[in-house]
Structures are given as structure tokens and as C-alpha cells.
Design a protein around this motif. Structure first.
Motif, PDB file in Angstrom:
ATOM      1  N   VAL A  31      -2.907 -46.303   9.821  1.00 25.82           N
ATOM      2  CA  VAL A  31      -2.938 -44.936   9.406  1.00 25.82           C
ATOM      3  C   VAL A  31      -1.695 -44.213  10.253  1.00 25.82           C
ATOM      4  CG1 VAL A  31      -3.991 -42.749   9.831  1.00 25.82           C
ATOM      5  CG2 VAL A  31      -5.466 -44.658   9.073  1.00 25.82           C
ATOM      6  N   PHE A  32      -1.378 -44.429  11.291  1.00 24.78           N
ATOM      7  CA  PHE A  32      -0.251 -43.959  12.215  1.00 24.78           C
ATOM      8  C   PHE A  32       1.042 -44.027  11.270  1.00 24.78           C
ATOM      9  CE2 PHE A  32       3.631 -44.033  14.687  1.00 24.78           C
ATOM     10  CZ  PHE A  32       3.300 -42.881  15.620  1.00 24.78           C
ATOM     11  N   ILE A  33       1.298 -45.338  10.906  1.00 20.96           N
ATOM     12  CA  ILE A  33       2.511 -45.572  10.008  1.00 20.96           C
ATOM     13  C   ILE A  33       2.306 -45.143   8.544  1.00 20.96           C
ATOM     14  CG2 ILE A  33       3.959 -47.532   8.951  1.00 20.96           C
ATOM     15  CD1 ILE A  33       2.703 -49.096  11.266  1.00 20.96           C
ATOM     16  N   GLY A  34       1.403 -44.883   7.935  1.00 17.16           N
ATOM     17  CA  GLY A  34       1.156 -44.318   6.778  1.00 17.16           C
ATOM     18  C   GLY A  34       1.334 -42.664   6.923  1.00 17.16           C
ATOM     19  N   THR A  39       5.194 -37.874   6.522  1.00 15.48           N
ATOM     20  CA  THR A  39       5.579 -36.720   7.135  1.00 15.48           C
ATOM     21  C   THR A  39       7.415 -36.731   7.596  1.00 15.48           C
ATOM     22  OG1 THR A  39       4.906 -37.313   9.248  1.00 15.48           O
ATOM     23  CG2 THR A  39       3.367 -35.909   8.244  1.00 15.48           C
ATOM     24  N   SER A  40       7.811 -38.031   7.761  1.00 13.72           N
ATOM     25  CA  SER A  40       9.174 -38.324   8.212  1.00 13.72           C
ATOM     26  C   SER A  40      10.358 -37.852   7.245  1.00 13.72           C
ATOM     27  CB  SER A  40       9.306 -39.653   8.945  1.00 13.72           C
ATOM     28  OG  SER A  40       8.940 -40.563   7.614  1.00 13.72           O
ATOM     29  N   GLY A 157      -0.194 -37.706  16.041  1.00 13.01           N
ATOM     30  CA  GLY A 157       1.084 -38.065  16.811  1.00 13.01           C
ATOM     31  C   GLY A 157       2.276 -38.408  15.785  1.00 13.01           C
ATOM     32  N   ALA A 158       1.815 -38.871  14.777  1.00 13.84           N
ATOM     33  CA  ALA A 158       2.916 -39.334  13.724  1.00 13.84           C
ATOM     34  C   ALA A 158       3.789 -38.210  13.219  1.00 13.84           C
ATOM     35  CB  ALA A 158       2.192 -40.275  12.394  1.00 13.84           C
ATOM     36  N   PRO A 159       3.091 -37.176  12.679  1.00 14.48           N
ATOM     37  CA  PRO A 159       3.911 -35.951  12.569  1.00 14.48           C
ATOM     38  C   PRO A 159       4.552 -35.464  13.711  1.00 14.48           C
ATOM     39  CG  PRO A 159       1.627 -35.736  11.689  1.00 14.48           C
ATOM     40  CD  PRO A 159       1.461 -37.144  12.346  1.00 14.48           C
ATOM     41  N   ALA A 160       3.995 -35.812  14.814  1.00  9.93           N
ATOM     42  CA  ALA A 160       4.669 -35.024  16.103  1.00  9.93           C
ATOM     43  C   ALA A 160       6.132 -35.748  16.531  1.00  9.93           C
ATOM     44  CB  ALA A 160       3.888 -35.335  17.169  1.00  9.93           C
ATOM     45  N   ILE A 165      12.331 -38.520  15.371  1.00  9.94           N
ATOM     46  CA  ILE A 165      12.859 -40.001  14.928  1.00  9.94           C
ATOM     47  C   ILE A 165      13.796 -39.979  13.601  1.00  9.94           C
ATOM     48  CG2 ILE A 165      12.180 -42.375  14.266  1.00  9.94           C
ATOM     49  CD1 ILE A 165       9.943 -42.177  16.401  1.00  9.94           C
ATOM     50  N   ALA A 166      13.108 -38.965  12.570  1.00 16.77           N
ATOM     51  CA  ALA A 166      13.708 -39.039  11.532  1.00 16.77           C
ATOM     52  C   ALA A 166      15.075 -38.097  11.397  1.00 16.77           C
ATOM     53  CB  ALA A 166      12.885 -38.255  10.496  1.00 16.77           C
TER      54      ALA A 166
END
Length: 482
Positions: A31-34, A39-40, A157-160, A165-166
Motif C-alpha cells: 500500500v505504501f508503494i501504491g 502522490t509522487s 508516510g508515502a505522501p510525506a 523524493i519526486a
């Protein structure tokens, strides 16, 4: 033999012991990667507009289409969960994510990239409701607040970190670097899941109602498409496209809803709305997701086109807010378990009202530290509202309704996100047009940044209005005794 196979011991078949932590770890990584993939790319939308020569109303479909695909798939997730094992659903979802990522890397025009995003979204659309169902099966109600908070810590954490990173990847390479970055992560997640994912679902294999699937797809698709077209309506024909798609969408959802009440085994049991705290929680989730996704797509545009910051710096500015969002969700998951949602949700909406008001006042001269502070407080407010309202609503449902409740909640969540993004971009475009109509003299690069800021102000005014409605609704929320 894998860890999901039953074994014969002393003449009796024994199923393997369920291990919640490895199962949740497998799902959370996927899910984190999805979510990261979702969002990236927001940070690269401006670059994609330049590369493929499309405007903001068109490029937003890379986000809206992604979220809409998830929203269309989630109602079907309840059926999938009863037909396909947990392990196989996980594997299928990762395969879609990997396929979409590879296609995106080799995309040569906007349409090809949009197709890749839809393939990615299919994987995420299977994975998200699967994780919610697993939580409801594995954990009792008195522990779900903390577990949901942990989920939100990982998911947020992914959108954070995604913008940071992007932004770095775009500065070093280009927006395709975002997809190259995802390949090793997806490979690791796939291998980890093959080793540790177990089957926890009981397959009942109910009859699949194709008519319900058809009307739910047309319904949600029509509504989101109509809102997405608002920013690019030109002439009478554009207005008729909006009215027609909205009408078809609403009528299809009405037919879908009526049919669900008549079926013995509905695709999505809408009787969950008979439980008042679930219905109220779903409404709150709808509103907060609308404003949350609008922030995620408006902030990069404001920072890059309004303040004229490099992508890497824009990503760093968005990092603290995303981190605080995840930490707040985890901490207040414990608080929710102990005290309930009432004061947490109301406080969250009050914070959102104040912050969105401040967002309507930002200019091209607003300092970066001020933007960081407003953004951080906004995402803290989102965390205070989202998780407690959702968990409290699901807690009121009896066991037999929990799978349907999860599907309903997740559907509203993603349709709200798609509509929120579409309305934000449409309102931004309208605000920019109004600014240009009142402008005098030629528009240079500095004046162009002021045009962007004016559009952002208008979009955040809409978020302010939605937050006020959310606060009024939150006055009726109360803790569910379980």
C-alpha cells in the motif's frame, strides 16, 4: 510447501497459525508503494504539462483518473474478497502496479501515460480495501484505533516523502525517474509478500451481479467526469457535456442503490447507512478526503509556479507536514481507543478552518516558513479528523456488515478524492481566469506566478467552505460503545 498450506498432523488436518504482523507488513509495504505512486507524480505535473503540451485541466486526469479507478474498483472489492484468496489478491495487485509502472516509463504521449496510471490504480484499488478487510478480521474493535493509526502512519508516510523524493528525481533526471524509483520497491514488496502473505478469508463465492457492476461504474465515472470537466468548459457544448455526464452519473447511482436493496446478495450492502455513526463517519471522510487531496495537488503547483521554487525545494517544504500527519494519526489512534472521536474530530476541523482561511491569503511574497507552518497544521487537522471518524463508523457495524462497510467507506473516500482534485483544479482555473480578466498590461513571468497564486486562493476558499460543513456535521458525532 508454502506457509498457507494445511498440514496433516495425527490424522487431522490443521491449518497454519495466522501471523498478523507479517501479513500486515506485507500489505503495508504494498500500500505504501501504491500511495507513493499516486502522490509522487503530483510534483511532476508541471513538467508533464510542458513535455506533452497539455493544460492543468487535462494533466489533473493523471491524479483524478488514478483515484477514480480506485473508486470504481472498491465497490467490486467486496465480491473479489469472497471469490479470491487473500494471498492471490495481493499478488494480482502487485502485478498490476508493476505493469503500470513499466508502461509509464516508456510512455511517449499523455494518453499512454494516463493508460499506465489506470493500470497502476487497478493494483492500488485492489490492495487498499484488502488491507482494511484484513484489519477488521485480525483485530478486535478495542485495538483497531491503534492499528488504524499505524496504518495511517505508513499510508501517510508515502505522501510525506513522495514530494521530496519526486522533487529530487525530477531535478536529477525527469519525471520518469519517479517510476524508475518504484521498480525496486515493487520487486521487494512482491518477494516479501510471496514469503509472508497468508490466506485469512473464507471464500463464499456469491453470484456476481453484472448489472450492479455496470451501474456503479457508470455512476461514479459519470459524476467524477462531470466535475473534472468544469475547468475546461468552453461554449454551449461544454456545458451540455457537464450536465449530461452528471445526470447520467446520478441516475446510474440511483438505479444501483435501488437494485442493492432488492438483491438477496447485493454487491454492496447499503443497509450499512442505517447505522447513524457509520453514515456520519462516511460523510466526514468524504469531506476531509476532498480537501486533503486538493492540498496534495495544489501545493506543488503553488510552490513551483507561484513561488517559482525548484522541484527539490518544493518537495522539502512539503515533507514536515506529511511526517506530522502520520505521527499524529498514530498518537491519536491511542487517544481515540480511550476517549472516542468527539473532541478529536471537532478539534481537527477547527484547525482545518483556520488553516484554509490562511491559505486563501497566501501571495507570491509569502515566506517559505509561513507556508511550511500552515501546511503542517493543515495535515495535522486532517489526521485528527480522518482516522477517528472512519474507525468509529466501522466499529458500529455488526460483523456481517463489516466487509460491505469497508467497501462503502473506501469507495466514498476515493470518489471524494477524485471529486476534490477535480473541483480544486476547476476552481483554480476559474480563479486564474478572473484574475486575468481584471489584469492590465502584458503578463510576464512574475505576473504569471501571481495568476497561479490567485487561482490557488480561490481553490482553498472552496476547501474552507467544505471544512465548515464538516465541523457542523462533527457536532453530532459520538463514541460507539463496543
Amino acid at each position: 510447501m508454502n506457509n498457507n498450506e494445511s498440514v496433516l498432523i495425527n490424522g487431522q488436518i490443521e491449518k497454519p497459525k495466522i501471523r498478523p504482523i507479517p501479513i500486515m507488513a506485507s500489505l503495508l509495504i504494498g500500500v505504501f508503494i501504491g500511495i507513493f505512486s499516486q502522490t509522487s507524480l503530483n510534483m511532476g505535473l508541471s513538467n508533464i504539462m510542458d513535455d506533452f503540451h497539455v493544460d492543468a485541466s487535462t494533466v489533473q486526469w493523471l491524479t483524478t483518473g488514478y483515484i477514480l479507478t480506485i473508486g470504481v474498483l472498491v465497490p467490486i472489492s467486496g465480491v473479489l474478497y469472497q471469490w479470491v484468496t487473500t494471498r492471490n489478491l495481493f499478488i494480482i495487485s502487485l502485478c498490476f502496479l508493476m505493469a503500470g509502472t513499466i508502461i509509464a516509463i516508456f510512455s511517449f504521449n499523455f494518453e499512454f501515460l494516463l493508460f499506465a496510471r489506470i493500470i497502476q490504480a487497478i493494483g492500488t484499488g485492489i490492495l487498499l480495501p484488502l488491507m482494511m478487510n484484513v484489519i477488521l478480521v485480525l483485530f478486535p474493535t478495542h485495538k483497531r484505533g491503534f492499528v488504524m493509526g499505524l496504518m495511517m502512519l505508513i499510508v501517510m508516510g508515502a505522501p510525506a516523502i513522495a514530494p521530496t523524493i519526486a522533487g529530487l528525481l525530477i531535478e536529477i533526471h525527469n519525471w520518469k525517474g519517479i517510476f524508475w524509483f518504484c521498480i525496486p520497491l515493487l520487486t521487494f514488496s512482491f518477494i516479501f509478500g510471496l514469503i509472508y502473505m497468508q490466506n485469512i478469508s473464507n471464500l463464499t463465492k456469491p453470484k456476481v451481479d453484472i448489472i450492479s457492476i455496470f451501474f456503479s461504474t457508470i455512476g461514479f465515472g459519470g459524476i467524477v467526469f462531470s466535475f473534472s470537466s468544469l475547468g475546461s468548459i468552453v461554449g454551449t457544448w461544454g456545458k451540455w457535456v457537464f450536465i449530461l455526464s452528471l445526470t447520467i452519473g446520478i441516475l446510474s447511482l440511483v438505479i444501483f442503490s435501488i437494485r442493492q436493496f432488492k438483491l438477496d446478495a447485493p454487491m454492496m450492502d447499503l443497509r450499512v447507512f442505517k447505522f447513524p455513526m457509520f453514515a456520519l463517519g462516511a460523510a466526514i471522510v468524504f469531506l476531509v478526503m476532498s480537501v486533503n487531496l486538493s492540498v496534495s495537488i495544489l501545493m506543488p503547483m503553488y510552490l513551483k509556479e507561484g513561488l517559482l521554487l525548484p522541484a527539490a525545494i518544493a518537495g522539502l517544504i512539503m515533507l514536515p507536514g506529511g511526517v506530522l500527519n502520520g505521527v499524529t494519526a498514530l498518537v491519536f489512534g491511542r487517544v481515540f481507543d480511550r476517549y472516542g472521536p468527539k473532541y478529536i474530530v471537532r478539534t481537527g476541523f477547527l484547525i482545518l478552518i483556520i488553516m484554509f482561511f490562511l491559505f486563501t491569503t497566501v501571495k507570491t511574497t509569502t515566506g517559505e516558513l509561513t507556508i511550511i507552518l500552515i501546511h503542517c497544521c493543515t495535515l495535522i487537522g486532517v489526521a485528527l479528523v480522518f482516522n477517528p471518524a472512519q474507525t468509529n463508523g466501522l466499529n458500529q457495524l455488526p460483523t456481517k456488515f463489516q466487509t460491505d462497510g469497508t467497501a462503502v467507506m473506501q469507495t466514498m473516500l476515493h470518489v471524494a478524492g477524485a471529486i476534490g482534485v477535480a473541483l480544486a483544479i476547476s476552481t483554480m482555473s476559474t480563479g486564474q481566469k478572473a484574475y486575468l480578466d481584471n489584469a492590465k498590461g502584458p503578463i510576464n513571468i512574475i505576473a504569471q506566478s501571481e495568476v497561479v497564486a490567485a487561482g490557488i486562493n480561490a481553490a482553498f476558499a472552496l476547501s474552507l467552505f467544505l471544512s465548515i460543513i464538516g465541523f457542523i456535521i462533527s457536532l453530532f458525532i459520538k463514541r460507539v460503545d463496543v
